[in-house]
Design a protein around this motif. Structure first.
Motif, PDB file in Angstrom:
ATOM      1  N   MET A   1      17.353 -46.320  32.261  1.00 52.54           N
ATOM      2  CA  MET A   1      16.637 -45.625  33.324  1.00 52.54           C
ATOM      3  C   MET A   1      15.772 -44.455  32.826  1.00 52.54           C
ATOM      4  O   MET A   1      14.735 -44.186  33.401  1.00 52.54           O
ATOM      5  N   PRO A   2      16.184 -43.734  31.732  1.00 54.59           N
ATOM      6  CA  PRO A   2      15.310 -42.662  31.248  1.00 54.59           C
ATOM      7  C   PRO A   2      13.912 -43.139  30.905  1.00 54.59           C
ATOM      8  O   PRO A   2      12.962 -42.370  30.964  1.00 54.59           O
ATOM      9  N   ASN A   3      13.766 -44.424  30.527  1.00 53.04           N
ATOM     10  CA  ASN A   3      12.442 -44.950  30.200  1.00 53.04           C
ATOM     11  C   ASN A   3      11.528 -45.013  31.414  1.00 53.04           C
ATOM     12  O   ASN A   3      10.312 -45.138  31.283  1.00 53.04           O
TER      13      ASN A   3
ATOM     14  N   ASN B   1      18.893 -36.446  27.561  1.00 50.66           N
ATOM     15  CA  ASN B   1      19.807 -35.711  28.440  1.00 50.66           C
ATOM     16  C   ASN B   1      19.595 -35.996  29.926  1.00 50.66           C
ATOM     17  O   ASN B   1      20.269 -35.413  30.770  1.00 50.66           O
ATOM     18  N   LEU B   2      18.627 -36.868  30.256  1.00 53.81           N
ATOM     19  CA  LEU B   2      18.393 -37.198  31.664  1.00 53.81           C
ATOM     20  C   LEU B   2      19.597 -37.917  32.270  1.00 53.81           C
ATOM     21  O   LEU B   2      20.217 -38.771  31.641  1.00 53.81           O
ATOM     22  N   ASP B   3      19.907 -37.555  33.492  1.00 54.05           N
ATOM     23  CA  ASP B   3      20.946 -38.245  34.253  1.00 54.05           C
ATOM     24  C   ASP B   3      20.277 -38.884  35.462  1.00 54.05           C
ATOM     25  O   ASP B   3      19.101 -38.644  35.747  1.00 54.05           O
TER      26      ASP B   3
ATOM     27  N   ASP C   1      22.965 -29.036  39.891  1.00 51.30           N
ATOM     28  CA  ASP C   1      23.168 -29.700  38.604  1.00 51.30           C
ATOM     29  C   ASP C   1      22.005 -29.475  37.648  1.00 51.30           C
ATOM     30  O   ASP C   1      22.163 -29.524  36.441  1.00 51.30           O
ATOM     31  N   GLY C   2      20.821 -29.273  38.200  1.00 49.91           N
ATOM     32  CA  GLY C   2      19.650 -29.081  37.359  1.00 49.91           C
ATOM     33  C   GLY C   2      18.379 -29.398  38.124  1.00 49.91           C
ATOM     34  O   GLY C   2      18.358 -29.415  39.367  1.00 49.91           O
ATOM     35  N   LEU C   3      17.303 -29.671  37.384  1.00 48.92           N
ATOM     36  CA  LEU C   3      16.000 -30.013  37.967  1.00 48.92           C
ATOM     37  C   LEU C   3      16.009 -31.482  38.382  1.00 48.92           C
ATOM     38  O   LEU C   3      16.360 -32.355  37.592  1.00 48.92           O
TER      39      LEU C   3
ATOM     40  N   PRO D   1      19.585 -31.650  33.358  1.00 44.38           N
ATOM     41  CA  PRO D   1      20.595 -30.590  33.446  1.00 44.38           C
ATOM     42  C   PRO D   1      20.020 -29.210  33.154  1.00 44.38           C
ATOM     43  O   PRO D   1      19.094 -29.064  32.352  1.00 44.38           O
ATOM     44  N   THR D   2      20.573 -28.212  33.806  1.00 48.91           N
ATOM     45  CA  THR D   2      20.071 -26.847  33.672  1.00 48.91           C
ATOM     46  C   THR D   2      20.060 -26.397  32.221  1.00 48.91           C
ATOM     47  O   THR D   2      19.105 -25.747  31.764  1.00 48.91           O
TER      48      THR D   2
END
Length: 610
Positions: A1-3, A26-28, A46-48, A109-110
């Motif tokens: 999915m990061p792609n 590090n992408l979720d 959780d982050g951006l 993530p932050t």
């Protein structure tokens, strides 16, 4: 999915390859059902979040009648929009973010966000800095970067021709032979410490029309009123200057030293737009019909300039020069030659400030010499206004046009009207004065205008009561921001009332108080910064905000005009917020905060409280 994460969108495109790899590693992924809270007010996010699919609303919960609660939605986030960055950096969310439909988000993530900000100053600036920094980042890295750089070529980037200089005493015959030998079409004649230009046309006129002897000193037929430009200036400004002055070459200066000449052909080699073609058609128009045909090409020129990423300031300058030449040419075609030295045509409002791009209306007036006998004056002015309308310059809703006898005045009557408007606090008089103080002469005898303007500035000296009343209009319209500083998401926003007018009128007031003669708002801001009347950062932010408002409005004006049956925009000042992407909404919000701060400044400066 990061792609599936689109790295080529600002601000993520600011990252280098190593930083992009860190981001992807590090992408979720977050999956949210319709109605599910993505980030809850008061909690640590959780982050951006970057929307991959779906729609998220940002809202503030408002308690009413005990347990009954309603949600006021500030803004929506959709495909590729990001949210939660502000909350992540500060450790706690102050708003609720709720999925309005099934939504998938990338989550950065932050800790990774902070790491990227620590290693990439420009990426950090985008999240932390002011409006001017953000717009500069977008300008440098946007999709039109190549074309923007192309249009920002400096004079030194072009072919600066070495001047062909002859000394005083050189004959016409010798100068002609020298020009032929060097394949030049002009020569600079040095007479003492001055330079004068002699073109091939000048030589032809001297010999054939004036029948001067070939032994005549060439310095005697030279023109010593040279139009010069700094070697560090933009090449685009040279094109504007040539259009305004109706010339084909300018002298390039480095301080007091002449370094060369730039010709129209050199400038045109850098520009693919057909602006020069329109300019030539305007100058060569021998009839009203020919001039009308030339004027009709301006809308296509505007679209070309905007679509290729030309900065809004340059677009305004070039279009103002074009419109000014059209109006002046029409004046020459309609007003009898023997009357032209005794009258002065002025344009006012946005035209006078050189800030009208799409033709929204015409504001003009005529000043004539006291005791002038011209019985056909009003009939001639009626024809002028009607012809301008046929050119695509819409009539002024307030009838501020030369076809209205109230806006055709002698020098004495005009100065008296300015004085009367300044002496009353009544709203319509103040607005008439606001339009009039932005006046710029475009045809006829400019001295008539200067006499009236200079008298008015002397009349206003130290009139604190006037400036307090005059400034009040700048704070009358609400800034379209919520209590929490977000855009009021009502679908449409009147950008003139909410953003443009407060800046334009506020700056107009301060400039008038300081006796600044420039009428363009950007130039007024620059003059106020140079004189110390405005802090440099404050001035830059105001300029950036105004440019953004004009740019967003222009793009939607073009779109509505294309869809309109008659090619006009029925709502020229409305911004459809749904047509703005997340980045544009963010810039718009920041710009409106600049306006809000400026209105507070005006309130304190002119004691407008209560």
């Amino acid at each position: 999915m990061p792609n599936s994460f689109k790295i080529d969108n600002i601000p993520f495109s600011l990252l280098n390859e190593e930083e992009q790899a860190l981001l992807r590693a590090n992408l979720d992924i977050g999956y949210f059902q319709k109605g599910e809270t993505v980030i809850k007010a008061g909690e640590v996010p959780d982050g951006l979040h970057v929307v991959l699919k779906g729609r998220v609303s940002e809202s503030e919960a408002v308690a009413e009648n005990g347990e009954k609660r309603t949600q006021h939605v500030f803004v929506h986030y959709e495909n590729e929009d990001y949210f939660g960055g502000w909350s992540a950096l500060r450790g706690k969310a102050i708003h609720n973010f709720v999925a309005e439909e099934e939504t998938i988000c990338h989550i950065l993530p932050t800790r990774t966000l902070l790491e990227l900000m620590a290693t990439n100053a420009q990426f950090a600036d985008y999240f932390q800095q002011n409006l001017a920094v953000k717009r500069e980042i977008v300008a440098q890295h946007g999709s039109n970067q190549d074309m923007a750089e192309f249009m920002l070529a400096k004079i030194t980037d072009a072919t600066v021709r070495e001047p062909l200089v002859v000394e005083q005493g050189t004959s016409i015959h010798a100068a002609t032979e020298l020009m032929r030998a060097h394949k030049a079409d002009c020569v600079l004649a040095r007479k003492g410490g001055r330079y004068g230009m002699v073109t091939g046309t000048d030589l032809l006129d001297a010999v054939v029309l004036k029948q001067l002897p070939l032994e005549t000193d060439v310095s005697e037929i030279a023109s010593y009123r040279l139009i010069a430009i700094d070697h560090e200036d933009y090449l685009f400004n040279a094109l504007v200057m040539m259009t305004q002055q109706q010339i084909e070459r300018v002298v390039v200066m480095d301080g007091q030293e002449m370094v060369g000449i730039v010709e129209l052909t050199d400038v045109l080699s850098y520009f693919s737009s057909h602006s020069h073609v329109i300019g030539l058609r305007i100058e060569r128009a021998a009839s009203i019909d020919q001039l009308r045909e030339a004027a009709q090409g301006l809308n296509e020129l505007i679209k070309a300039l905007i679509s290729t990423g030309v900065k809004i300031r340059f677009t305004m300058d070039l279009l103002a020069a074009m419109n000014g030449r059209i109006i002046a040419k029409l004046f020459d075609l309609i007003v009898p030659v023997d009357m032209q030295p005794h009258v002065c045509l002025i344009v006012m409002g946005s035209e006078g400030r050189a800030e009208q791009i799409m033709k929204t209306d015409q504001d003009n007036a005529l000043i004539f010499r006291d005791n002038l006998a011209w019985p056909e004056m009003q009939q001639c002015m009626q024809q002028f206004s009607e012809t301008l309308i046929s050119f695509g310059f819409p009539p002024c809703p307030g009838n501020i046009m030369v076809s209205n006898p109230e806006w055709v005045n002698s020098v004495g009557d005009w100065t008296q009207r300015l004085s009367d408007w300044a002496d009353t606090c009544e709203g319509s008089a103040q607005m008439s004065l606001a339009i009039a103080v932005d006046a710029k002469p475009v045809a006829g005898n400019e001295a008539l205008f200067k006499v009236a303007r200079n008298w008015f500035l002397r009349h206003l000296r130290n009139n604190d009561v006037f400036f307090s009343h005059f400034a009040r209009a700048a704070i009358e319209f609400d800034t379209p921001l919520t209590f929490f500083g977000n855009l009021k998401d009502k679908g449409q926003l009147d950008i003139k009332k909410g953003g443009i007018f407060p800046i334009v009128h506020g700056i107009r007031t301060i400039a008038l108080e300081q006796r600044i003669l420039k009428t363009n708002t950007f130039q007024r801001i620059e003059a106020l910064m140079e004189s110390g009347q405005m802090q440099e950062q404050h001035g830059r932010d105001l300029s950036e905000a105004l440019a953004l408002f004009i740019q967003l409005r222009l793009r939607q004006q073009i779109h509505r005009a294309e869809e309109s049956p008659d090619g006009t925009d029925p709502t020229p000042n409305m911004i459809d917020l749904q047509q703005l992407n997340k980045l544009e909404r963010e810039l718009l919000r920041d710009a409106l905060h600049v306006v809000k701060g400026f209105k507070k400044h005006l309130t304190m400066r002119y004691h407008l409280g209560g």
